[in-house]
Scaffold this active site. Structure first.
Site, mmCIF file in Angstrom:
data_model
loop_
_atom_site.group_PDB
_atom_site.id
_atom_site.type_symbol
_atom_site.label_atom_id
_atom_site.label_comp_id
_atom_site.label_asym_id
_atom_site.label_seq_id
_atom_site.Cartn_x
_atom_site.Cartn_y
_atom_site.Cartn_z
ATOM 1 N N ASP A 114 20.108 138.447 -15.642
ATOM 2 C CA ASP A 114 19.176 139.583 -15.594
ATOM 3 C C ASP A 114 19.424 140.496 -14.397
ATOM 4 O OD1 ASP A 114 17.717 138.357 -17.809
ATOM 5 O OD2 ASP A 114 16.896 136.992 -16.320
ATOM 6 N N HIS A 154 21.183 142.308 -22.701
ATOM 7 C CA HIS A 154 21.546 143.459 -21.891
ATOM 8 C C HIS A 154 20.797 144.687 -22.388
ATOM 9 C CE1 HIS A 154 25.661 141.420 -20.894
ATOM 10 N NE2 HIS A 154 24.640 140.876 -20.280
#
Length: 505
Positions: free
Chosen positions: A93, A121
């Protein structure tokens, strides 16, 4: 519910930097007098060992030299090697997708080498439209880029087709631009079901899987009863392969109900999937090596991050693949000698989803405050991420393993309202001795004391800044101190979610 203003936070008065239990001041008044006051705090975080905050001296001039700075970033990007990579430096992340999206227009090919739909993503197109991708490489928004899903990836076809449909319905052409390795393993719906059953079995040692079936699919691969993309070209033997796989799951998990109707339904589904996937199926090993011979530029997009690596992460709280530099070669079938510049992506602070050691975690309301300021909720699961200070020990470990040429420091803007910011610079044993490296023992990680440097915040909005020299002095000092501590230059600095919210250093 009590609300908190991030701009009012101070080390000596708020839960982002103090304990909810007790705080003992050891060296007089806290606060800055313009030259970084020295102070020592000791505080408890839940049941963890006490962490130590030590004074930081005036940051030294960085030992890292910065050359070739170009405001447009073009020189910086075009100097990247023929085969370059973008990898995560924390627990995922970090914002890898944004950098890949920006770099992709300067590369002919963007490739995924490992993981599966557990890698989330989030990227934005030029109109600000948000796309959450899990299997399709982030380079897909650049019209001339070919996107490769390599042999090391586990592919859930329903999920892949859903992503493709969403992209095409928003005007993004995918035909002829997505290549799926014939050696990649197929991840079935039952892998996801088994993932949940296994998690229930291990309730007492909850790992925190995304329940996307990644672990069970890699397990099938390793015990050699998995089904690969190339097997879809042989539907005469496919039912027997799938029967073996489903029977194995039924024998292992009492809660998994398998019957002939299930087999028949799955076979019919995959006949249709096989027909739709056929135009995408490619010998990507040959394709990649041929592209290298033709001097094509290739960008590798890593999923997850090094601290989740099956070998180097905080095992067993890790993923089932190798999201570090080694996974590039094994996941794409290219030689180590052709891999050049690797860019490590790291947040200006640290986050983690799910269970596992997190030495610099901020507990209580302070962690909540940082979470909401940074909108720290998982792309894949939607789960709130645990938040903490930047862990230099873990970052240095990642830099050693991967040999990064440079770093992309993301979300620097999230820290803008803090009056003081901390860097976790040293791990100490409970007896006070220093750990010389990032430990493999998770029990030790739960007991260590973290030594912090405290730096002044800049308390101003930097989201519109595009030149490094225009950043507040305190923000530049923070960046340069990170460079000094890890020995790797920061070439890219994220100051917002948009494509243009990037400073080239």
């Amino acid at each position: 519910m009590t609300t908190m203003n991030i701009s009012t936070l101070r080390l000596d008065s708020n839960p982002i930097t103090t304990s909810t239990k007790s705080t003992t001041h050891r060296s007089g008044a806290l606060g800055y007098n313009g030259s970084y006051s020295c102070r020592l705090l000791q505080f408890q975080k839940k049941n963890k060992a006490p962490s130590i905050i030590v004074c930081s001296t005036k940051p030294l001039a960085s030992v890292v030299e910065h050359q070739g700075v170009n405001d447009s970033g073009l020189t910086r990007i075009e100097s990247l090697s023929q085969v370059s990579g973008v990898l995560g430096c924390q627990w995922g992340d970090e914002g890898k997708g944004k950098l890949v999206d920006i770099l992709a227009k300067h590369f002919d090919i963007v490739a995924r080498c490992q993981g599966g739909a557990n890698a989330g993503h989030t990227i934005y197109n030029s109109e600000g439209k948000k796309f959450a991708l899990h299997l399709v490489p982030s380079g897909i928004l650049n019209e001339e880029t070919i996107c490769v899903i390599g042999n090391g990836v586990v592919v859930h076809l329903p999920g892949l087709f859903k992503e493709i449909d969403n992209l095409e319905s928003n005007g993004v052409s995918c035909q002829g631009r997505i290549l799926v390795s014939d050696r990649a393993h197929l991840l079935f719906d039952f892998h996801q079901e088994v993932d949940g059953l296994r998690e229930a079995e291990l309730a007492k040692s909850f790992i925190g899987t995304t329940k996307r079936g990644i672990g069970p699919c890699y397990s099938s691969k390793v015990i050699r009863n998995g089904i690969r993309v190339s097997d879809l070209r042989h539907m005469d033997t496919f039912p027997q392969q799938l029967d073996l796989l489903l029977s194995d799951a039924a024998s292992r998990f009492q809660g998994f109900n398998y019957g002939r109707d299930m087999l028949k339904e799955e076979v019919e589904r995959y006949k249709k999937f096989a027909e739709r996937l056929e135009p995408f199926i490619t010998d990507t090993v040959h394709f990649m090596n041929d592209a290298i011979s033709q001097k094509k530029k290739i960008l590798v997009e890593g999923g997850q991050a090094t601290m989740l690596d099956i070998d180097f992460g905080t095992y067993p709280f890790v993923t089932s693949s190798s999201p570090s530099a080694g996974g590039i070669c094994t996941g794409l079938g290219i030689a180590p000698r052709v891999v050049g510049d690797l860019v490590g992506v790291v947040k200006a602070y640290t986050t983690r989803v799910g269970s596992g050691p997190f030495p610099t975690e901020i507990m209580g309301k302070g962690g909540d405050l940082l979470r909401f300021a940074g909108q720290e909720f998982g792309t894949t699961t939607g789960r709130p991420r645990r938040c903490g200070w930047l862990d230099i020990v873990a970052l240095r470990f990642c830099c050693q393993i991967n040999g990064f040429a440079s770093l992309n420091l993301t979300k620097l803007d999230v820290l803008s309202d803090l009056s003081e910011i901390q860097l976790g610079v040293t791990y100490r044993h409970p007896d006070g001795s220093t750990l010389n490296s990032f430990p493999s023992d998770i029990r030790l990680l739960e007991q260590i004391k973290v030594e912090y440097e405290v730096m002044p915040g800049w308390q101003s909005d930097i989201s519109s800044v595009r030149k490094y020299s225009d950043l507040p002095k305190a923000a530049r000092e923070y960046v340069e101190r990170i460079e000094e501590l890890v020995g790797v230059p920061v070439h890219y600095i994220g100051v917002g979610p948009g494509r243009d919210a990037l400073i080239y250093k």
